[in-house]
Design a protein around this motif. Sequence first.
Motif, PDB file in Angstrom:
ATOM      1  N   ALA A 107       0.831  -1.207   0.000  1.00 19.33           N
ATOM      2  CA  ALA A 107       0.000   0.000   0.000  1.00 19.33           C
ATOM      3  C   ALA A 107       0.866   1.258   0.000  1.00 19.33           C
ATOM      4  O   ALA A 107       0.566   2.231  -0.702  1.00 19.33           O
ATOM      5  N   ALA A 108       1.944   1.251   0.776  1.00 13.95           N
ATOM      6  CA  ALA A 108       2.832   2.419   0.812  1.00 13.95           C
ATOM      7  C   ALA A 108       3.562   2.612  -0.506  1.00 13.95           C
ATOM      8  O   ALA A 108       3.652   3.729  -1.039  1.00 13.95           O
ATOM      9  N   LEU A 109       4.082   1.524  -1.070  1.00 14.23           N
ATOM     10  CA  LEU A 109       4.870   1.619  -2.305  1.00 14.23           C
ATOM     11  C   LEU A 109       4.038   2.068  -3.504  1.00 14.23           C
ATOM     12  O   LEU A 109       4.568   2.645  -4.451  1.00 14.23           O
ATOM     13  N   LEU A 110       2.732   1.811  -3.467  1.00 10.02           N
ATOM     14  CA  LEU A 110       1.865   2.209  -4.571  1.00 10.02           C
ATOM     15  C   LEU A 110       1.280   3.607  -4.397  1.00 10.02           C
ATOM     16  O   LEU A 110       0.481   4.048  -5.216  1.00 10.02           O
ATOM     17  N   SER A 111       1.705   4.303  -3.361  1.00  7.63           N
ATOM     18  CA  SER A 111       1.218   5.661  -3.141  1.00  7.63           C
ATOM     19  C   SER A 111       1.648   6.586  -4.281  1.00  7.63           C
ATOM     20  O   SER A 111       2.822   6.597  -4.669  1.00  7.63           O
ATOM     21  N   PRO A 112       0.732   7.378  -4.819  1.00 11.38           N
ATOM     22  CA  PRO A 112       1.120   8.319  -5.874  1.00 11.38           C
ATOM     23  C   PRO A 112       2.003   9.452  -5.359  1.00 11.38           C
ATOM     24  O   PRO A 112       2.644  10.143  -6.144  1.00 11.38           O
ATOM     25  N   SER A 113       2.040   9.638  -4.042  1.00 15.13           N
ATOM     26  CA  SER A 113       2.881  10.696  -3.458  1.00 15.13           C
ATOM     27  C   SER A 113       3.940  10.086  -2.545  1.00 15.13           C
ATOM     28  O   SER A 113       4.231  10.614  -1.474  1.00 15.13           O
ATOM     29  N   LEU A 114       4.530   8.970  -2.979  1.00 14.30           N
ATOM     30  CA  LEU A 114       5.466   8.228  -2.139  1.00 14.30           C
ATOM     31  C   LEU A 114       6.609   9.102  -1.639  1.00 14.30           C
ATOM     32  O   LEU A 114       6.899   9.155  -0.442  1.00 14.30           O
ATOM     33  N   GLU A 115       7.259   9.808  -2.547  1.00 14.51           N
ATOM     34  CA  GLU A 115       8.427  10.609  -2.165  1.00 14.51           C
ATOM     35  C   GLU A 115       8.036  11.753  -1.249  1.00 14.51           C
ATOM     36  O   GLU A 115       8.778  12.109  -0.326  1.00 14.51           O
ATOM     37  N   ALA A 116       6.866  12.346  -1.455  1.00 16.39           N
ATOM     38  CA  ALA A 116       6.412  13.441  -0.601  1.00 16.39           C
ATOM     39  C   ALA A 116       5.939  12.941   0.759  1.00 16.39           C
ATOM     40  O   ALA A 116       5.982  13.680   1.749  1.00 16.39           O
TER      41      ALA A 116
END
Length: 289
Positions: A107-116
């Motif tokens: 779920a975390a890795l697929l976040s569209p704002s992962l780096e932010a």
Amino acid sequence: MIVEVRLDDEVTIPVRRYGNPNGPRLLLSHGNGLAIDLYYPFWSLFLDDFDVVVFDLRNHGANPPGAIARHTVPTFCRDLEAVGQAVDRAFGMRPRAGVFHSVSCLAALLSPSLEASYAALVLFEPALSQGAGAARASRLACRQAAVRTRNRAFRFQSPEEFVELMAAQPAMARLGPKALRLMARTTLRKAVEGGWELRCPPEYEARILASIPDFAPLVAPDALPLPVRVVGADPDLPHYFVPPCDLTGVASVDFRTVAGTTHLAQLEAPEECARRTVEFLDRSGFSSR
């Protein structure tokens, strides 16, 4: 401190804050079918030095069961975004590291704002491996695990019956009686009809297992935009959930294994897993932010 976070029109979950409010912030969640308080022997080791924020995924742990149609990896991904935003509003914005296990890693890795969203990630046994052969093996294993899970007992006469049953399972062989009793306390609730039942119903858990091979390939582990340590199970031990994570040779990921552990490493060796977490966060510079 507890913040009630609205995930959508039907679901609100409690997000809890512990530890040192002036320390670096950690956001932690758990694996499929489990609960974050089951990991207390692991995350309690961060309380002196870190601002620790923990929560259960929807339909798990402290949260009542909701619609199974919304029990999906993309929904967990959106939920994780909502939790992060709510944490920033409630406790103030600061860099945070995510410490996740299994499906919460995905779920975390697929976040569209992962780096932010994160300054660093420590991921225990995400469903990631390299190569077509590994992908085929994962699809077959997840399909078989989903079938087994759907056939799993759902209701128990007592927590003791649950502990006795779990103690006989090969997948739980490296968990001691104390960990199994904690599993009973954190993954069972009293049933209306009498006895006890799993907080996350087997059909919900199986739904996620069956879908993992569809979503794991969407992650490009060799192109992650932030420091990531992935901690895998001992590859020489039998596996009973999904094939062990293997990112050997992926240069952009700090991949390590913990000897003598399986998919449940944080429950089997909490001190070593905590040491591996802090070591990486210190080395990545996150702990000094």
